[in-house]
Design a protein around this motif. Structure first.
Motif, PDB file in Angstrom:
ATOM      1  N   ALA A 171      -4.380   2.171  -2.635  1.00  0.00           N
ATOM      2  CA  ALA A 171      -3.314   1.973  -1.801  1.00  0.00           C
ATOM      3  C   ALA A 171      -5.016   1.685  -0.629  1.00  0.00           C
ATOM      4  CB  ALA A 171      -2.675   3.025  -1.598  1.00  0.00           C
ATOM      5  N   ARG A 172      -5.212   2.463  -0.382  1.00  0.00           N
ATOM      6  CA  ARG A 172      -6.855   2.384   0.848  1.00  0.00           C
ATOM      7  C   ARG A 172      -7.011   0.748   0.286  1.00  0.00           C
ATOM      8  NH1 ARG A 172      -9.750   5.759   3.528  1.00  0.00           N
ATOM      9  NH2 ARG A 172      -9.295   7.865   2.620  1.00  0.00           N
TER      10      ARG A 172
ATOM     11  N   VAL B 182      -2.606   7.601   4.386  1.00  0.00           N
ATOM     12  CA  VAL B 182      -2.982   7.323   3.098  1.00  0.00           C
ATOM     13  C   VAL B 182      -4.689   8.569   3.610  1.00  0.00           C
ATOM     14  CG1 VAL B 182      -5.479   5.926   2.297  1.00  0.00           C
ATOM     15  CG2 VAL B 182      -3.466   4.842   1.902  1.00  0.00           C
TER      16      VAL B 182
ATOM     17  N   ALA C 139       0.681  -1.362   0.166  1.00  0.00           N
ATOM     18  CA  ALA C 139       0.109  -0.171  -0.278  1.00  0.00           C
ATOM     19  C   ALA C 139       0.741   1.332  -0.358  1.00  0.00           C
ATOM     20  CB  ALA C 139      -0.503  -0.072   1.201  1.00  0.00           C
TER      21      ALA C 139
ATOM     22  N   HIS D 182      -2.395  11.454   3.030  1.00  0.00           N
ATOM     23  CA  HIS D 182      -2.332  11.885   1.701  1.00  0.00           C
ATOM     24  C   HIS D 182      -3.555  12.510   0.740  1.00  0.00           C
ATOM     25  CE1 HIS D 182      -1.830  11.227  -3.087  1.00  0.00           C
ATOM     26  NE2 HIS D 182      -0.162  10.827  -2.327  1.00  0.00           N
ATOM     27  N   ASP D 183      -4.825  11.846   1.506  1.00  0.00           N
ATOM     28  CA  ASP D 183      -6.465  12.426   0.667  1.00  0.00           C
ATOM     29  C   ASP D 183      -6.254  13.361   1.762  1.00  0.00           C
ATOM     30  OD1 ASP D 183      -6.049  10.368  -0.593  1.00  0.00           O
ATOM     31  OD2 ASP D 183      -7.628   8.913   0.520  1.00  0.00           O
TER      32      ASP D 183
ATOM     33  N   LEU E 132       1.285   3.658  -2.766  1.00  0.00           N
ATOM     34  CA  LEU E 132       0.561   5.959  -2.546  1.00  0.00           C
ATOM     35  C   LEU E 132       1.675   6.091  -3.426  1.00  0.00           C
ATOM     36  CD1 LEU E 132      -1.587   6.863  -0.960  1.00  0.00           C
ATOM     37  CD2 LEU E 132      -0.088   6.689   1.152  1.00  0.00           C
TER      38      LEU E 132
ATOM     39  N   ASP F 277      -4.439   6.791  -5.003  1.00  0.00           N
ATOM     40  CA  ASP F 277      -4.695   6.658  -3.280  1.00  0.00           C
ATOM     41  C   ASP F 277      -5.622   5.514  -3.122  1.00  0.00           C
ATOM     42  OD1 ASP F 277      -3.229   8.543  -3.223  1.00  0.00           O
ATOM     43  OD2 ASP F 277      -4.762   9.910  -2.281  1.00  0.00           O
ATOM     44  N   LYS F 278      -6.985   5.059  -4.035  1.00  0.00           N
ATOM     45  CA  LYS F 278      -8.053   4.469  -3.884  1.00  0.00           C
ATOM     46  C   LYS F 278      -7.166   2.898  -3.718  1.00  0.00           C
ATOM     47  CE  LYS F 278     -11.781   2.147  -6.308  1.00  0.00           C
ATOM     48  NZ  LYS F 278     -12.322   2.608  -8.072  1.00  0.00           N
TER      49      LYS F 278
ATOM     50  N   ASN G 106       0.462   2.228   7.634  1.00  0.00           N
ATOM     51  CA  ASN G 106      -0.140   2.989   6.032  1.00  0.00           C
ATOM     52  C   ASN G 106      -1.805   3.193   5.659  1.00  0.00           C
ATOM     53  OD1 ASN G 106       2.712   2.322   5.652  1.00  0.00           O
ATOM     54  ND2 ASN G 106       1.713   0.744   4.097  1.00  0.00           N
ATOM     55  N   LEU G 107      -2.809   3.584   7.049  1.00  0.00           N
ATOM     56  CA  LEU G 107      -3.935   3.418   6.801  1.00  0.00           C
ATOM     57  C   LEU G 107      -2.999   5.205   7.227  1.00  0.00           C
ATOM     58  CD1 LEU G 107      -6.642   4.111   6.281  1.00  0.00           C
ATOM     59  CD2 LEU G 107      -7.206   3.239   8.838  1.00  0.00           C
TER      60      LEU G 107
END
Length: 912
Positions: free
Chosen positions: A733-734, A757, A721, A760-761, A725, A730-731, A753-754
């Motif tokens: 990776a999530r 994400v 992920a 990053h969003d 990323l 992003d999608k 890593n969540l």
């Protein structure tokens, strides 16, 4: 494929076609043609015939066709037709075929399995039609083959928890005393030297580095091809025509899972168990070719035997070690030599594998003071024991169920269990009709015969003999055999065990195996659900408990894992692997003292257990005692290269990677893969190496391989992920992070890593909450602290960010990014002296840190140190010429170069 019912349906539909009148049309009578009826029935008959031929061909060529009779052309004998000493001076080659049913060899009447090399042994030797092992498990079965003793006399009662006692003499010890060169080629971890079968062997070749492991709950094994390589190498060095040798070659392949190589995989696609046997037969042929090439085949006595059979679904048992029916006890036994036997023959009377040692010694004319439970098969049958003793305590050791004991004669077999059984094995060879109630007097006599064996048990205590003495009425309502204690197991509640008759628990066992298999396939929640249900049903099922504890550990639930392992230790206190697994659960909770106690206990039980050294190495690495950790990891590799070796190399590689010793790390992970190319952790480790080098493409490939071999591993998914990323997806990776958290909701790597994400969003507050949650459970997760610091900077909480960088350095003073960020912080706050200190420390750890070179250069330029500033700015461009801002840096460098050329640097006093 056509069936009789489908043919009838076709015929019916065709015959009705003539009377299918449109609904709006008139109803007219239709005259049927008699020739059409005949044609339709002929067509149906043809379909049935084709179907029957298809079935016959499929059965004939794809699955065993068991005739129940040994191959033709063998003469009848009552015993081995030789005199004592007829094979004096002969070499001895013992071939043990693990998990091989006698009825799955061509010479025993199976037309669906091609075993030409084994069949040739029968044509030049004596085949025993009814040979039986005293135990349906690998270690005790082999121990009886090589000592001539029943398990209660040799002590190796079950796999893993027991070892062969030092008191009995093995045939290797006896023949070594006669001047024989002795060697064993072992193909499965369950026969590792730590379990005692190495006694008497000059070379016990149990290094399984060139082997495979098909799942977390399977033994590591060496395929037959590699076993041959080792055996042939030893023969090349040791076989001669002047001095004899004793060689044991162990083939493990027929053991589940059944994965024969090509061309056997394709040829036996419908029946891979048979394909494994055919594959072994092929390799036995290659071994014989080597003996002939060396000129020693004609003076070699070959003994082919099996340690136990395989259930293959009979009585509900797919594999073995649960029940004591003939499916798992009837094994092949052939004594063969082209110069000792003029032609092949068969002996019909039943024999036991405990007879192998005294028979071989008698043929060689070797005398010994050792005593045996078996007898020489050169002696008249009247002198052979009438009944064979059989036991299975794996049910007790692994599950906490009643142990099973049996006595088998040529015509009748008695099984001592909570619900006792008696079978007429001549009229009912599949043991389908229990005649215990009809033949109570026979059961009583066999029960007394069984008592003579169990009463002499040196390893089981008095409870066995007390429980086994009974009349038929007592047996009908008995409370299990009450096996209590041993040198290697914990105390067992005999009354509780009596509640579980293994034959009634087969459905439970199949559910446990299914749960374990689901876990191996990466279906952790489904597997966990089955294992939890199994443990709830039978709380003392040690096997299910251990597998469930492993699932808890994998899913980042150390508290649940610890409780499960503690429960295991109530039943099994003598297995070092349990203590090692518990140690890792304590390490996860950072309870290092308790982890050390567990590793010490494991090494007390088995000083040569690689897993114990692996735990100690991990503890040393966590405390930055690098030299000590490396020595301990290498000790683990040395004492157990095949099984512990890959894990130790992975731990070594991870330690080096954490210290940015890239080449040392790469070498360690590659060493792990040389031993075990299916090792997901090693592939993931290489992925980490590629990440450290900035090679995203190769890193992704390595993590993809890791997930292929360890499906849905939360850490590998989380790392994938992170890579996705960075590519801006992003999608995906999530989605990867969510898959990881579905498996392990509290996994730190996945949560970290969540957070990335979310950051990053633009969901900074949520990201900070996630990072803080990780640090509550794992304060030493330094990458998470760095990520939290970045979030603080993003929302303007600069001092909080600095606090996180300082905490990172307090826990590990060599983290380049923390040093660099603190350097920049002090530079921006006009503290150049402190800034330069942090930049220098960062470059000492990571000399190719392009960003630090650029920032350090800018700081030096402000101080007027042009030449040194130019050096660092050039270095930054050399390392990362395409880094964001490089164009501006190139412009600065070109300007500084002109300044240096025009002005010179004579008056500068510079230095780092």
């Amino acid at each position: 494929m056509l069936t009789w019912h489908s043919c009838r349906s076709i015929i019916r539909n065709m015959s009705n076609t003539q009377s299918n009148i449109p609904e709006d049309g008139p109803s007219l009578p239709v005259k049927k043609s008699r020739w059409l009826d005949k044609a339709l029935w002929l067509f149906g008959f043809a379909c049935i015939t084709v179907f029957a031929i298809q079935m016959v061909v499929r059965v004939w060529f794809s699955s065993p066709v068991i005739s129940g009779q040994v191959m033709s052309g063998l003469g009848e004998e009552e015993r081995i037709p030789l005199a004592r000493g007829d094979a004096k001076g002969y070499n001895v080659l013992v071939i043990s075929m693990d998990t091989t049913r006698a009825d799955h060899l061509g010479c025993y009447g199976n037309r669906g399995v091609q075993t030409p090399n084994i069949d040739a042994l029968a044509r030049n030797g004596v085949l025993f039609e009814h040979a039986f092992t005293p135990s349906p498990s690998t270690l005790p079965g082999h121990a009886s083959i090589f000592t001539g003793l029943y398990p209660y006399n040799h002590g190796a009662r079950s796999n893993g928890s027991f070892r062969l006692s030092e008191e009995p003499q093995t045939i290797a010890e006896i023949l070594k005393g006669e001047g024989y060169a002795t060697a064993a080629v072992i193909s499965a971890y369950v026969l590792d030297s730590r379990f005692g079968l190495d006694q008497g062997f000059d070379a016990y070749l149990d290094d399984l580095t060139k082997g495979v492991k098909y799942g977390d709950h399977t033994f590591r094994e060496r395929p037959a091809t590699y076993a041959d390589e080792v055996a042939i190498e030893w023969l090349d060095e040791n076989a001669s025509q002047s001095s004899p040798f004793f060689l044991w070659v162990h083939y493990f392949d027929p053991h589940a899972p059944y994965v024969p190589p090509e061309p056997f995989r394709k040829q036996y696609e419908a029946y891979p168990y048979a394909g494994e046997i055919a594959y072994v037969d092929y390799n036995i042929g290659l071994l014989f070719e080597k003996l002939k090439e060396l000129g020693v085949y004609d003076k070699t006595l070959v003994v082919l035997a099996g340690d136990h059979g395989e259930g293959l679904g009979e009585h509900g048992e797919k594999t073995h070690s649960m029940l004591v029916y003939d499916a798992t006890l009837h094994t092949p036994l052939i004594f063969s030599s082209p110069t000792l036997f003029a032609s092949g023959s068969v002996v019909r009377k039943q024999v036991c594998n405990t007879c192998i040692v005294p028979t071989v010694l008698d043929m060689l004319g070797v005398s010994t003071t050792a005593s045996f439970d078996g007898v020489s098969l050169l002696r008249p049958p009247a002198e052979w024991p009438g009944g064979i003793y059989i036991e299975n305590i794996a049910t007790l050791v692994l599950h906490g169920w009643a142990p099973l004991f049996a006595i088998r004669h040529d015509d009748v077999k008695y099984i001592h269990a909570p619900t006792p059984e008696l079978y007429d094995v001549q009229e009912d060879p599949r043991e389908l009709k229990n005649i215990f109630d009809e033949r109570a007097e026979i059961a009583a006599a066999l029960s007394k015969e069984l008592d003579k064996h169990v009463g002499n048990d040196k390893y089981g205590g008095n409870a066995l003999s007390q429980a086994v003495t009974m009349d038929p009425e007592t047996a009908r309502n008995m409370a299990a055999l009450g096996y209590v204690g041993s040198a290697k197991t914990g105390t067992v509640d005999a009354e509780k065990a009596a509640q579980f008759d293994p034959k009634d628990m087969i459905y439970h066992w199949e559910a446990v195996q299914e749960g374990s298999n689901l876990v191996s396939q990466g279906k952790y929640h489904e597997g966990r659900e089955l294992l939890e249900a199994a443990v709830a049903e039978v709380p003392g099922d040690v096997y299910a408990l251990r597998n469930l504890a492993g699932v808890y550990s994998f899913m980042s639930e150390p508290d649940a894992a610890i409780e499960a392992y503690k429960e295991v230790l109530k039943y099994e206190q003598g297995d070092a692997t349990v203590y090692v697994s518990l140690a890792y659960a304590y390490i996860t909770k950072q309870e290092f003292g308790l982890a050390r106690e567990c590793s010490d206990k494991a090494l007390d039980l088995d000083p040569n257990f690689g897993g114990g050294y692996l735990v100690l190495g991990t503890l040393a690495a966590l405390n930055e005692r690098v030299t000590e950790a490396e020595a301990l990891f290498r000790t683990a590799i040395e004492v157990d290269p095949g099984t512990t070796g890959p894990r130790a190399y992975v731990s070594l590689g991870q330690m080096f990677l954490n210290r940015l010793q890239i080449e040392e790390s790469r070498k360690a992970f590659e060493s792990a893969l040389e031993i075990d190319n299916l090792n997901g952790a090693a592939h993931a480790g290489l992925g980490g190496v590629f990440l450290a080098e900035g090679n995203m493409e190769e890193a992704e490939k390595s993590y993809s391989r890791a997930l292929r071999y360890t499906p849905n591993h939360p850490v590998y998914l989380a790392n994938m992920a992170g890579m996705v990323l960075k590519k801006g997806d992003d999608k995906q990776a999530r989605e990867l992070v969510q898959r990881a958290l579905d498996v392990s909701p509290n996994n730190p790597a996945a949560l970290n890593n969540l957070g990335l994400v979310l950051k990053h969003d633009g969901e900074i507050e949520k990201a900070m909450d996630v990072f803080s949650r990780v640090l509550l459970q794992e304060p030493d997760h330094l990458q998470c602290r760095l990520n939290l610091a970045l979030c603080y900077r993003a929302v303007g909480r600069e001092e909080d960010a600095v606090g996180q960088y300082e905490e990172v350095l307090r826990r590990n003073g060599s983290v380049p990014s923390a040093l660099a960020n603190l350097g920049t912080y002090h530079a921006l706050h006009n503290r150049p002296g402190k800034a330069k200190q942090f930049y220098r420390r960062a470059l000492a750890v990571k000399p190719d840190y392009a960003l630090v070179h650029a920032q350090f250069g800018a700081l030096l330029l402000r101080e007027g140190k042009t030449k040194l500033a130019l050096f660092h700015m050039r270095k930054s461009l050399e390392i990362e010429p395409d880094r964001p801002g490089s164009e501006e840096l190139e412009h600065q460098v070109s300007q500084l170069e002109r300044v240096v050329q025009n002005v010179g640097t004579a008056g500068e006093k510079e230095g780092v």
